[in-house]
Design an enzyme around this catalytic site. Structure first.
Site, short mmCIF file in Angstrom:
data_model
loop_
_atom_site.label_atom_id
_atom_site.label_comp_id
_atom_site.label_asym_id
_atom_site.label_seq_id
_atom_site.Cartn_x
_atom_site.Cartn_y
_atom_site.Cartn_z
N SER A 18 0.96 -1.34 -0.08
CA SER A 18 -0.09 0.11 0.00
C SER A 18 0.80 1.30 0.09
O SER A 18 0.29 2.24 -0.12
CB SER A 18 -0.71 0.03 1.11
OG SER A 18 -0.26 -0.05 2.40
N VAL A 68 -1.13 -10.93 6.61
CA VAL A 68 -0.25 -12.23 6.52
C VAL A 68 0.16 -12.96 7.52
O VAL A 68 0.37 -14.09 7.63
CB VAL A 68 1.02 -11.71 5.86
CG1 VAL A 68 0.78 -11.08 4.40
CG2 VAL A 68 1.99 -10.93 6.52
N TYR A 159 13.52 -6.72 15.09
CA TYR A 159 13.56 -6.45 13.59
C TYR A 159 14.77 -7.04 12.92
O TYR A 159 14.63 -7.79 11.79
CB TYR A 159 13.63 -4.71 13.49
CG TYR A 159 13.23 -4.46 11.69
CD1 TYR A 159 12.10 -4.58 11.29
CD2 TYR A 159 14.44 -3.82 11.15
CE1 TYR A 159 11.89 -4.16 9.94
CE2 TYR A 159 14.56 -3.49 9.83
CZ TYR A 159 13.15 -3.74 9.21
OH TYR A 159 12.89 -3.26 7.86
N ALA A 161 16.22 -9.91 14.12
CA ALA A 161 16.13 -11.08 14.17
C ALA A 161 15.16 -11.50 13.11
O ALA A 161 15.24 -12.81 12.42
CB ALA A 161 15.45 -11.52 15.75
N ALA A 162 14.07 -10.68 12.74
CA ALA A 162 12.97 -11.17 11.76
C ALA A 162 13.69 -11.06 10.50
O ALA A 162 13.48 -11.84 9.71
CB ALA A 162 12.01 -10.31 11.79
#
Length: 247
Positions: A18, A68, A159, A161-162
């Protein structure tokens, strides 16, 4: 239903499209003739703007609202897409959020929302789409990591780690499906001019960037386009930094 599927279009799904990098990727891939599924969680106005901007360049697509991180809703949305289109050629895992703070003070909810959006979202999207790609023996998956996932960054343990997890998962999956005609890659942007860096002291951080400027979403999108094209037919399991020379 199988006989009614549209076999005339090459479909690309872009999550978190978006605004920002997701919007730029959608527009760039639309220019290449892909029919873009513009996923969004809550910003319908922004997603509609992405579609409008795609149409201005001759592109086509549709918006798809689902979170998601929600396995059920994601499955329902993908089942609908799979029921209407014969082939999904591209998946771009771009959805992500930040919830910054020093690790010793980080709330569990802040750890969870960042990792769930990036990693659970990756799982919920990639597994079913990959199965469809494998049946066709064709497809590209590109996931948007970050320079933080490579270098780490103070105040962004969740963040980092992700985004590092995206790299490890993508490299592993790439080795599993390479012989089946599927390519899986990662891009790792640095500081890019999006809403995500509005509160970042950009002028101070420019000193760490050899190019001495922040990047533009379109600069990320063009690399993603390359990774989705036949020009990168021998590229898989790679991490491409787009960071002005930071590392």
């Amino acid at each position: 239903m199988g006989n009614n599927k549209d076999k005339t279009v090459a479909v690309a799904i872009v999550t978190g499209a978006s605004k920002g990098i997701g919007r730029a990727i959608s527009i760039e891939l639309a220019k290449e003739g892909y029919y873009i599924i513009v996923n969004y969680r809550s910003d319908e106005k922004g997603a509609s703007k992405t579609i409008d901007m795609m149409k201005e360049t001759g592109g086509k697509g549709e918006i798809a609202k689902f979170d998601v991180t929600d396995s059920k809703k994601t499955k329902e949305a993908l089942d609908d897409i799979f029921g209407r289109f014969d082939t999904i050629e591209v998946l771009v895992n771009n959805a992500g959020v930040t919830a910054d703070g020093l690790f010793i003070m980080m709330a569990e909810k802040d750890w969870d929302i960042v990792n769930n959006t990036t990693l659970k979202g990756f799982y919920n999207m990639t597994k079913p789409v990959l199965k469809k790609m494998v049946r066709k023996k064709k497809g590209c998956v590109v996931s948007i990591s970050s320079v933080t996932g490579v270098m780490g960054n103070r105040g962004q343990a969740n963040y980092a780690a992700a985004k590092a997890g995206l790299i490890g998962a993508s490299k592993s999956i790439a080795s599993e499906v390479a012989r089946l005609g599927i390519r899986v890659n990662v891009v790792a942007p640095g500081l890019i001019e999006t809403e995500m860096i509005e509160k970042v002291p950009v002028d101070m951080l420019k000193a760490r960037i050899p190019m001495a400027r922040v990047g533009q979403p379109e600069e990320v999108a063009k690399v993603v386009k390359f990774l989705c094209s036949e020009d990168s037919s021998y590229v898989t399991g790679q991490v491409i930094g787009i960071n002005g020379g930071m590392i």
